[in-house]
Design a protein around this motif. Structure first.
Motif, PDB file in Angstrom:
ATOM      1  N   GLY A   1       0.686  -1.116  -0.155  1.00 25.44           N
ATOM      2  CA  GLY A   1      -0.001  -0.082  -0.121  1.00 25.44           C
ATOM      3  C   GLY A   1       0.865   1.156  -0.061  1.00 25.44           C
ATOM      4  O   GLY A   1       1.467   1.511  -0.980  1.00 25.44           O
ATOM      5  N   ILE A   2       0.727   2.129   0.960  1.00 28.20           N
ATOM      6  CA  ILE A   2       1.628   3.245   1.179  1.00 28.20           C
ATOM      7  C   ILE A   2       2.491   3.022   2.234  1.00 28.20           C
ATOM      8  O   ILE A   2       1.913   3.067   3.543  1.00 28.20           O
ATOM      9  CB  ILE A   2       0.616   4.693   1.346  1.00 28.20           C
ATOM     10  CG1 ILE A   2      -0.363   4.614   0.034  1.00 28.20           C
ATOM     11  CG2 ILE A   2       1.622   5.740   1.387  1.00 28.20           C
ATOM     12  CD1 ILE A   2      -1.388   5.958   0.288  1.00 28.20           C
ATOM     13  N   THR A   3       3.728   3.023   2.108  1.00 19.94           N
ATOM     14  CA  THR A   3       4.778   3.019   2.996  1.00 19.94           C
ATOM     15  C   THR A   3       5.187   4.192   3.273  1.00 19.94           C
ATOM     16  O   THR A   3       5.395   4.700   2.141  1.00 19.94           O
ATOM     17  CB  THR A   3       5.783   1.936   2.795  1.00 19.94           C
ATOM     18  OG1 THR A   3       5.160   0.465   2.976  1.00 19.94           O
ATOM     19  CG2 THR A   3       7.028   2.008   3.585  1.00 19.94           C
ATOM     20  N   GLY A   4       5.431   4.767   4.426  1.00 17.47           N
ATOM     21  CA  GLY A   4       6.165   6.190   4.354  1.00 17.47           C
ATOM     22  C   GLY A   4       6.594   6.550   5.873  1.00 17.47           C
ATOM     23  O   GLY A   4       6.189   6.013   6.976  1.00 17.47           O
ATOM     24  N   VAL A   5       6.992   7.654   5.991  1.00 17.98           N
ATOM     25  CA  VAL A   5       7.325   8.340   7.214  1.00 17.98           C
ATOM     26  C   VAL A   5       6.619   9.770   7.303  1.00 17.98           C
ATOM     27  O   VAL A   5       6.788  10.585   6.265  1.00 17.98           O
ATOM     28  CB  VAL A   5       8.874   8.576   7.176  1.00 17.98           C
ATOM     29  CG1 VAL A   5       9.360   9.276   8.646  1.00 17.98           C
ATOM     30  CG2 VAL A   5       9.500   7.439   7.484  1.00 17.98           C
ATOM     31  N   VAL A   6       6.008   9.791   8.423  1.00 15.93           N
ATOM     32  CA  VAL A   6       5.218  11.180   8.678  1.00 15.93           C
ATOM     33  C   VAL A   6       5.745  11.943   9.718  1.00 15.93           C
ATOM     34  O   VAL A   6       6.046  11.641  10.818  1.00 15.93           O
ATOM     35  CB  VAL A   6       3.926  10.894   8.972  1.00 15.93           C
ATOM     36  CG1 VAL A   6       2.995  12.094   8.951  1.00 15.93           C
ATOM     37  CG2 VAL A   6       3.410   9.963   7.517  1.00 15.93           C
ATOM     38  N   ALA A   7       5.977  13.406   9.512  1.00 14.39           N
ATOM     39  CA  ALA A   7       6.346  14.148  10.625  1.00 14.39           C
ATOM     40  C   ALA A   7       5.523  14.568  11.597  1.00 14.39           C
ATOM     41  O   ALA A   7       4.148  14.363  11.177  1.00 14.39           O
ATOM     42  CB  ALA A   7       7.039  15.337  10.053  1.00 14.39           C
ATOM     43  N   PRO A   8       5.366  15.176  12.618  1.00 14.24           N
ATOM     44  CA  PRO A   8       4.376  15.471  13.633  1.00 14.24           C
ATOM     45  C   PRO A   8       3.624  16.412  13.278  1.00 14.24           C
ATOM     46  O   PRO A   8       2.417  16.757  13.512  1.00 14.24           O
ATOM     47  CB  PRO A   8       5.190  15.879  14.989  1.00 14.24           C
ATOM     48  CG  PRO A   8       6.586  15.462  14.700  1.00 14.24           C
ATOM     49  CD  PRO A   8       7.034  15.204  13.352  1.00 14.24           C
ATOM     50  N   ASP A   9       3.859  17.264  12.246  1.00 17.78           N
ATOM     51  CA  ASP A   9       2.888  18.243  11.591  1.00 17.78           C
ATOM     52  C   ASP A   9       2.005  17.600  10.467  1.00 17.78           C
ATOM     53  O   ASP A   9       1.387  18.393   9.837  1.00 17.78           O
ATOM     54  CB  ASP A   9       3.535  19.334  11.107  1.00 17.78           C
ATOM     55  CG  ASP A   9       4.580  19.105  10.171  1.00 17.78           C
ATOM     56  OD1 ASP A   9       4.780  18.011   9.606  1.00 17.78           O
ATOM     57  OD2 ASP A   9       5.133  20.202   9.389  1.00 17.78           O
ATOM     58  N   GLY A  10       2.198  16.165  10.166  1.00 22.30           N
ATOM     59  CA  GLY A  10       1.526  15.531   9.175  1.00 22.30           C
ATOM     60  C   GLY A  10       2.121  15.643   7.825  1.00 22.30           C
ATOM     61  O   GLY A  10       1.652  14.864   6.799  1.00 22.30           O
ATOM     62  N   THR A  11       3.276  16.433   7.735  1.00 19.52           N
ATOM     63  CA  THR A  11       4.024  16.136   6.468  1.00 19.52           C
ATOM     64  C   THR A  11       4.659  14.858   6.205  1.00 19.52           C
ATOM     65  O   THR A  11       5.187  14.183   6.980  1.00 19.52           O
ATOM     66  CB  THR A  11       5.058  17.393   6.411  1.00 19.52           C
ATOM     67  OG1 THR A  11       4.520  18.386   6.718  1.00 19.52           O
ATOM     68  CG2 THR A  11       5.841  17.258   5.143  1.00 19.52           C
ATOM     69  N   VAL A  12       4.549  14.123   4.756  1.00 21.68           N
ATOM     70  CA  VAL A  12       4.839  13.095   4.247  1.00 21.68           C
ATOM     71  C   VAL A  12       6.404  13.270   4.235  1.00 21.68           C
ATOM     72  O   VAL A  12       6.702  14.001   2.810  1.00 21.68           O
ATOM     73  CB  VAL A  12       4.107  12.601   3.199  1.00 21.68           C
ATOM     74  CG1 VAL A  12       4.814  11.034   3.034  1.00 21.68           C
ATOM     75  CG2 VAL A  12       2.879  12.404   3.697  1.00 21.68           C
ATOM     76  N   VAL A  13       7.471  12.729   4.774  1.00 17.31           N
ATOM     77  CA  VAL A  13       8.788  13.163   4.516  1.00 17.31           C
ATOM     78  C   VAL A  13       9.436  12.160   3.664  1.00 17.31           C
ATOM     79  O   VAL A  13      10.183  12.647   2.703  1.00 17.31           O
ATOM     80  CB  VAL A  13       9.780  12.727   6.162  1.00 17.31           C
ATOM     81  CG1 VAL A  13      11.132  12.998   5.898  1.00 17.31           C
ATOM     82  CG2 VAL A  13       9.283  14.088   6.906  1.00 17.31           C
ATOM     83  N   ALA A  14       8.885  10.880   3.554  1.00 19.62           N
ATOM     84  CA  ALA A  14       9.081  10.053   2.618  1.00 19.62           C
ATOM     85  C   ALA A  14       8.120   8.877   2.186  1.00 19.62           C
ATOM     86  O   ALA A  14       7.383   8.617   3.048  1.00 19.62           O
ATOM     87  CB  ALA A  14      10.364   9.105   3.078  1.00 19.62           C
ATOM     88  N   SER A  15       8.045   8.384   1.146  1.00 26.37           N
ATOM     89  CA  SER A  15       7.087   7.464   0.826  1.00 26.37           C
ATOM     90  C   SER A  15       7.418   6.615  -0.275  1.00 26.37           C
ATOM     91  O   SER A  15       8.253   7.063  -0.992  1.00 26.37           O
ATOM     92  CB  SER A  15       5.614   8.042   0.485  1.00 26.37           C
ATOM     93  OG  SER A  15       5.582   8.783  -0.562  1.00 26.37           O
ATOM     94  N   ALA A  16       6.648   5.503  -0.377  1.00 26.85           N
ATOM     95  CA  ALA A  16       7.062   4.367  -1.477  1.00 26.85           C
ATOM     96  C   ALA A  16       5.803   4.349  -2.524  1.00 26.85           C
ATOM     97  O   ALA A  16       4.741   4.287  -1.760  1.00 26.85           O
ATOM     98  CB  ALA A  16       7.660   3.154  -0.833  1.00 26.85           C
ATOM     99  N   ASP A  17       6.093   4.117  -3.725  1.00 29.28           N
ATOM    100  CA  ASP A  17       4.884   3.879  -4.530  1.00 29.28           C
ATOM    101  C   ASP A  17       4.396   2.486  -4.112  1.00 29.28           C
ATOM    102  O   ASP A  17       4.895   1.584  -4.010  1.00 29.28           O
ATOM    103  CB  ASP A  17       5.383   3.898  -5.811  1.00 29.28           C
ATOM    104  CG  ASP A  17       5.710   5.211  -6.490  1.00 29.28           C
ATOM    105  OD1 ASP A  17       5.624   6.281  -5.942  1.00 29.28           O
ATOM    106  OD2 ASP A  17       6.864   5.258  -7.308  1.00 29.28           O
TER     107      ASP A  17
END
Length: 536
Positions: free
Chosen positions: A441-457
């Motif tokens: 699905g969507i693998t990723g890293v999210v910052a405390p403000d909701g920003t997606v720092v990194a994600s995989a397709d």
């Protein structure tokens, strides 16, 4: 009545459009306002019927992904059950509409209904809460202060106030439960108060956008999230469960050989092992090979046997030295997706239900996992949509959030984006970094403000390695805990009791009886002195 039904349908579809994949969140208060106007002035049962139509229009379209992934029967059954809750809200409208401050009370009832259907019947279904549509809006930071429940209440109240203001421009309706039949001065006062309330709420919600909550970070860690992927058709883990596990093992071994900064721990997704990793020899050996290669703990997502009739969906901390240790068990299995409620009374053997041979048990753990010396709040798939899972672990000291999910069953649907939006809001609500590992699905890293720092397709094999912050500071929302829900529930019960008494009295005593006019006295001919004088 046809016009009201059409308005209810339009309101329901507008609320659907507020969420992914259309994602126009500013429609939320407008949809709520249209809902209120569609039931304006109706009697008890008619109000419930029109509200039910709203619920059907909203929920059947909002979770259309269930028809595409699980099956038509499950989609119809669940959507119909959830639509009933909106019908129940409609039944309360005539009861509370004549009470002073009715927008507040009706917003409390709406929010309480969201909370009830999120947990009942059985596991409940939290999808469709108003607050879940607010990611990527200026009001999203407010969730750190008021939580999901508080944000839903304020959004619902905004819609109710807009409806109250709109009614002052509309003609009166039978029943007189709104400002439509009031005099010009009363209408202007109602309009001013309602619009002033809308502006006050917007100002309150926008303050956190200017001064967002910022947790103090006491440290950092490097985390790797592995997305192993599934062979085509990409939506059936069980058909390729051994290959799925091999994919995650191989990706982790390659990460170990690449060099560079070594992560503090590795996160595998839900169902990265779709058989018991303790009893299946091949799966167990693969996990041990991956953990030995990377040399740090791996949080494995596994289905663990719990006797012949039950299974556990767990996140298992697998240490390179001590082996398997700390575990988190999924709190909220999905009814008719992961277990059959009341199986002792009926055991369905048709459609997709035939595949649920064992019932998934619920976990009860509220303390965070201990992973590589870090306290981690874990959630598995749908768990992220429930308020208690991460909130309780953060309150007990979690420094970081993780979500293990599969999404394989929904990979060709909008459910994936809807769940990721909720996940990002959880990061804001908790004031924590959040790492998601999905099978495809969507693998990723999210910052405390909701920003997606990194994600995989989606539908690719990938490994994301990121440095994340750690914190033990608690947001106001976490400190409030379940109290907003409790207060709104208590308020709803009290208001409904008072409103029911007043409503019943109105039904029994519609008003003073009309006294017929006294018969007019017969006219008497005027006497001579009163007779008109004819002038010549």
């Amino acid at each position: 009545m046809v016009g009201r039904l059409l308005l209810a349908v339009a309101a329901g579809l507008a609320l659907t459009a507020a969420f992914e994949p259309i994602a126009v969140p500013y429609l939320v208060p407008l949809a709520v306002a249209a809902f209120v106007l569609s039931v304006r002035g109706l009697t008890f049962w008619r109000s419930g019927a029109v509200a039910l139509v709203f619920g059907v229009a909203f929920y059947f379209t909002h979770i259309y992904w269930m028809k595409q992934s699980i099956g038509t029967d499950a989609w119809i059954a669940l959507s119909a059950a959830e639509a009933l809750f909106y019908g129940a809200v409609g039944l309360t409208v005539p009861v509370v509409r004549r009470l002073p401050g009715w927008p507040v009370w009706l917003a409390a009832i709406w929010t309480t209904s969201e909370g009830i259907r999120a947990t009942w019947p059985f596991s409940g279904m939290p999808w469709g809460r108003l607050s879940f549509a607010m990611i990527d809006t200026p009001v999203a930071p407010a969730v750190a202060y008021v939580g999901m429940t508080g944000l839903s209440f304020l959004l619902a109240l905004t819609g109710m106030l807009l409806a109250a203001a709109a009614e002052t421009w509309l003609p009166p309706v039978a029943g007189g439960d709104d400002a439509g039949g009031a005099g010009g001065g009363a209408r202007r006062r109602t309009r001013s108060v309602a619009l002033g309330g809308v502006l006050a709420i917007l100002a309150l919600l926008l303050v956190p956008a200017v001064a967002p909550f910022q947790a103090h970070e006491s440290g950092s860690a490097v985390v790797a999230a592995v997305q192993g992927n599934i062979p085509d058709p990409a939506n059936d883990i069980l058909a390729h469960y051994r290959q799925v596990t091999r994919n995650h093992v191989d990706a982790t071994v390659r990460l170990a050989r690449q060099g560079g900064p070594r992560p503090d721990f590795v996160l595998w997704p839900e169902n990265s092992t779709a058989v018991d990793p303790f009893t299946d020899v091949e799966t167990n050996a693969g996990i041990r090979r991956a953990v030995a290669a990377i040399g740090v703990p791996v949080v494995v997502g596994g289905l663990v046997d719990d006797g012949p009739d039950h299974v556990l969906n767990q996140g298992i901390v697998w240490d390179p030295v001590t082996g398997p240790g700390d575990r988190y068990t999924k709190h909220h299995p999905v009814a008719y997706g992961e277990y059959i409620p009341l199986r002792r009374y009926w055991d369905p053997n048709f459609g997709a239900l035939r595949a649920i041979g064992r019932d998934m048990e619920s976990g009860t753990r509220t303390s965070p996992l201990r992973v590589a010396g870090i306290d981690v709040a874990d959630a598995i798939c749908f768990d992220v949509a429930y308020d208690d899972v991460m909130r309780d672990q953060v309150a007990e000291g979690a420094e970081l959030l993780t979500v293990q999910t599969s999404n394989a069953s929904f990979i060709f649907t909008d459910q994936v984006e809807q769940q990721f939006a909720i996940t990002r809001l959880r990061a804001i609500e908790s004031g924590r970094w959040l790492v998601v590992a999905a099978v495809n699905g969507i693998t990723g890293v999210v910052a405390p403000d909701g920003t997606v720092v990194a994600s995989a397709d989606p539908r690719t094999q990938a490994v994301i390695v990121e440095r994340v912050g750690l914190s033990t500071d608690l947001t106001p929302a976490t400190r409030l805990g379940p109290w907003p829900s409790r207060v709104l529930t208590g308020l709803s019960v009290l208001v409904l009791a008072v409103g029911a008494i007043a409503y019943r009295r109105r039904q029994e005593d519609p008003g003073p009886a009309r006294v017929p006019d006294a018969p007019a006295a017969p006219e008497t001919p005027p006497d001579r002195s009163e007779a008109p004088v004819a002038r010549r």
